[in-house]
Design a protein around this motif. Structure first.
Motif, PDB file in Angstrom:
ATOM      1  N   GLY A 156       0.730  -1.318   0.062  1.00 50.91           N
ATOM      2  CA  GLY A 156       0.068   0.085   0.029  1.00 50.91           C
ATOM      3  C   GLY A 156       0.723   1.204   0.242  1.00 50.91           C
ATOM      4  O   GLY A 156       0.522   2.204  -0.727  1.00 50.91           O
ATOM      5  N   LYS A 157       1.924   1.287   0.630  1.00 54.16           N
ATOM      6  CA  LYS A 157       2.963   2.285   0.705  1.00 54.16           C
ATOM      7  C   LYS A 157       3.398   2.657  -0.708  1.00 54.16           C
ATOM      8  O   LYS A 157       3.415   3.851  -1.134  1.00 54.16           O
ATOM      9  N   LYS A 158       3.698   1.538  -1.433  1.00 55.89           N
ATOM     10  CA  LYS A 158       4.354   1.659  -2.767  1.00 55.89           C
ATOM     11  C   LYS A 158       3.389   2.393  -3.622  1.00 55.89           C
ATOM     12  O   LYS A 158       3.546   3.116  -4.305  1.00 55.89           O
ATOM     13  N   LEU A 159       2.138   1.807  -3.448  1.00 62.60           N
ATOM     14  CA  LEU A 159       1.123   2.314  -4.308  1.00 62.60           C
ATOM     15  C   LEU A 159       0.498   3.902  -4.049  1.00 62.60           C
ATOM     16  O   LEU A 159       0.440   4.658  -4.840  1.00 62.60           O
ATOM     17  N   ALA A 160       0.893   4.003  -2.831  1.00 66.21           N
ATOM     18  CA  ALA A 160       0.483   5.611  -2.240  1.00 66.21           C
ATOM     19  C   ALA A 160       1.364   6.453  -2.875  1.00 66.21           C
ATOM     20  O   ALA A 160       1.285   7.321  -3.540  1.00 66.21           O
ATOM     21  N   GLU A 161       2.795   6.284  -2.776  1.00 60.95           N
ATOM     22  CA  GLU A 161       3.869   6.881  -3.352  1.00 60.95           C
ATOM     23  C   GLU A 161       3.631   7.222  -4.679  1.00 60.95           C
ATOM     24  O   GLU A 161       3.787   8.577  -5.231  1.00 60.95           O
ATOM     25  N   ASP A 162       3.176   6.078  -5.546  1.00 60.66           N
ATOM     26  CA  ASP A 162       2.993   6.319  -7.103  1.00 60.66           C
ATOM     27  C   ASP A 162       1.899   7.268  -7.260  1.00 60.66           C
ATOM     28  O   ASP A 162       2.144   7.879  -8.293  1.00 60.66           O
ATOM     29  N   LEU A 163       0.837   6.959  -6.575  1.00 60.54           N
ATOM     30  CA  LEU A 163      -0.415   7.946  -6.828  1.00 60.54           C
ATOM     31  C   LEU A 163       0.050   9.390  -6.370  1.00 60.54           C
ATOM     32  O   LEU A 163      -0.543  10.162  -7.284  1.00 60.54           O
ATOM     33  N   LEU A 164       0.721   9.663  -5.399  1.00 62.90           N
ATOM     34  CA  LEU A 164       1.056  10.743  -5.216  1.00 62.90           C
ATOM     35  C   LEU A 164       1.941  11.564  -6.023  1.00 62.90           C
ATOM     36  O   LEU A 164       1.876  12.632  -6.555  1.00 62.90           O
ATOM     37  N   MET A 165       2.943  10.699  -6.608  1.00 60.36           N
ATOM     38  CA  MET A 165       3.622  11.278  -7.723  1.00 60.36           C
ATOM     39  C   MET A 165       2.953  11.572  -9.154  1.00 60.36           C
ATOM     40  O   MET A 165       2.999  12.662  -9.672  1.00 60.36           O
ATOM     41  N   ARG A 166       1.915  10.691  -9.467  1.00 62.52           N
ATOM     42  CA  ARG A 166       0.994  10.919 -10.669  1.00 62.52           C
ATOM     43  C   ARG A 166       0.116  12.155 -10.210  1.00 62.52           C
ATOM     44  O   ARG A 166      -0.238  13.117 -11.325  1.00 62.52           O
ATOM     45  N   GLY A 167      -0.396  12.337  -8.872  1.00 61.34           N
ATOM     46  CA  GLY A 167      -1.134  13.352  -8.769  1.00 61.34           C
ATOM     47  C   GLY A 167      -0.502  14.906  -8.978  1.00 61.34           C
ATOM     48  O   GLY A 167      -1.067  15.720  -9.274  1.00 61.34           O
ATOM     49  N   ARG A 168       0.946  14.976  -8.608  1.00 56.99           N
ATOM     50  CA  ARG A 168       1.685  16.116  -8.652  1.00 56.99           C
ATOM     51  C   ARG A 168       1.914  16.242 -10.253  1.00 56.99           C
ATOM     52  O   ARG A 168       1.866  17.129 -10.724  1.00 56.99           O
ATOM     53  N   LEU A 169       2.073  15.226 -10.978  1.00 53.82           N
ATOM     54  CA  LEU A 169       2.141  15.331 -12.472  1.00 53.82           C
ATOM     55  C   LEU A 169       1.024  16.058 -13.219  1.00 53.82           C
ATOM     56  O   LEU A 169       1.054  16.827 -13.967  1.00 53.82           O
ATOM     57  N   VAL A 170       0.051  15.613 -12.881  1.00 52.37           N
ATOM     58  CA  VAL A 170      -1.233  16.139 -13.085  1.00 52.37           C
ATOM     59  C   VAL A 170      -1.676  17.624 -12.827  1.00 52.37           C
ATOM     60  O   VAL A 170      -1.834  18.612 -13.598  1.00 52.37           O
ATOM     61  N   ARG A 171      -1.066  17.783 -11.515  1.00 53.07           N
ATOM     62  CA  ARG A 171      -1.244  19.205 -11.328  1.00 53.07           C
ATOM     63  C   ARG A 171      -0.258  20.295 -12.098  1.00 53.07           C
ATOM     64  O   ARG A 171      -0.715  21.292 -12.266  1.00 53.07           O
ATOM     65  N   ASP A 172       1.057  19.586 -12.216  1.00 54.90           N
ATOM     66  CA  ASP A 172       1.887  20.358 -13.242  1.00 54.90           C
ATOM     67  C   ASP A 172       1.156  20.662 -14.577  1.00 54.90           C
ATOM     68  O   ASP A 172       1.307  21.860 -15.082  1.00 54.90           O
ATOM     69  N   ILE A 173       0.613  19.539 -14.919  1.00 52.28           N
ATOM     70  CA  ILE A 173      -0.089  19.681 -16.470  1.00 52.28           C
ATOM     71  C   ILE A 173      -1.088  20.774 -16.368  1.00 52.28           C
ATOM     72  O   ILE A 173      -1.226  21.431 -17.287  1.00 52.28           O
ATOM     73  N   VAL A 174      -1.955  20.701 -15.349  1.00 56.06           N
ATOM     74  CA  VAL A 174      -3.105  21.759 -15.269  1.00 56.06           C
ATOM     75  C   VAL A 174      -2.435  23.180 -15.125  1.00 56.06           C
ATOM     76  O   VAL A 174      -2.908  24.242 -15.882  1.00 56.06           O
TER      77      VAL A 174
END
Length: 298
Positions: A156-174
């Motif tokens: 779960g920790k690995k999943l959360a890290e991956d999701l947080l990273m993707r969330g940041r990427l989308v915010r950069d794109i926005v």
């Protein structure tokens, strides 16, 4: 931190326990599933313990499909007894006598012969103390569930890290789209002005007001400010759920991803601009990966 851990729905745990009469091994394997679904495989003579075993597993498995296997190795004879079926033995003996006399056969009707006949002696499962067995099984299952939990928290920790990273990427794109959006209307207005000039070759004077009115209609149709703000706030919410909420958050994240998709589809359909469209495709691909990962979170 304890409970506010993101847990993967997928994992495996094994636990062992011995109470001196029997050695019990429990294994729990979980995979993702929308609801909680727990099944137990165990020797039939212990099936009275099934509900209690499920209850012990439910402490840790809130959502997902869990398969529990219980193996029992008996150290003593307490859980079995051998029964002699005297009626059956008597019938065999009588039939054998009839056979011997009727056909003039020789030979003795021996104990070996009678004992080896089907069902004369049968081993019968006989559990002396059900509560004792249930208690021992719960120990093994609880140990297996604890191992399972450790693995699911690690995943779960690995999943959360991956999701947080993707969330940041989308915010950069926005952020990039927000920078580009005001330019789109300006480009449109310039193109419109030039196109009118080409068509009329200066012969007709189209008022600047008319051009600006057209541009305003275009700006209104292609305005994506609200959607961008909402998409950004969904990403922020993703971060806060992953870092600070406790208990199972999978369903909440499922819903959030649906909302993300709704905003990106609207932005995609409104944006009359190649650059924004390209950025949106990037964002959509990240959100699709977020959706896939969220399927694995309890």
């Amino acid at each position: 931190m304890g409970e506010n851990m993101i847990k993967s729905m997928t994992g495996f745990g094994r636990g062992e326990y011995s109470d001196g009469k029997r050695n019990i091994t429990a294994e729990i394997k979980t995979v993702n599933h929308r609801y909680s679904d727990i099944s137990v495989k165990m020797p039939r003579r212990y099936s009275f313990a099934e509900e209690k075993i499920k209850a012990a597993a439910r402490e840790k498995v809130k959502r997902g499909k869990a398969e529990i296997s219980i193996m029992v190795e008996n150290v003593t004879e307490d859980d079995m007894s051998v029964r002699l079926n005297t009626l059956m033995a008597e019938q065999y003996i009588n039939n054998l006598r009839t056979l011997k006399e009727g056909y003039g056969l020789t030979g003795d009707i021996s104990i070996e012969l009678v004992a080896s006949m089907p069902d004369v002696m049968r081993s019968v499962p006989e559990v002396e103390d059900e509560d004792e067995v249930i208690a021992a099984m719960q120990e093994a299952v609880t140990a297996a569930a604890a191992r399972l939990d450790e693995m699911r928290i690690r995943e779960g920790k690995k999943l959360a890290e991956d999701l947080l990273m993707r969330g940041r990427l989308v915010r950069d794109i926005v952020g990039k789209i927000e920078e580009r959006a005001p330019m789109v209307v300006k480009d449109y207005t310039d193109k419109l002005r030039n196109r009118i000039k080409e068509l009329t070759e200066e012969a007709v004077d189209v008022s600047e007001d008319r051009i600006l009115m057209e541009a305003a209609v275009f700006a209104d149709k292609s305005n994506i400010t609200e959607e961008l703000v909402r998409l950004d706030s969904h990403m922020e919410q993703l971060g806060s759920i992953l870092t600070s909420e406790s208990g199972p958050v999978g369903k909440k994240l499922d819903f959030l991803v649906q909302e993300m998709n709704r905003e990106t589809n609207t932005i995609g359909s409104k944006a009359n601009d190649l650059e924004i469209t390209a950025l949106m495709l990037e964002a959509k691909s990240e959100i699709e990966k977020i959706r896939e990962q969220v399927q694995n979170i309890e």
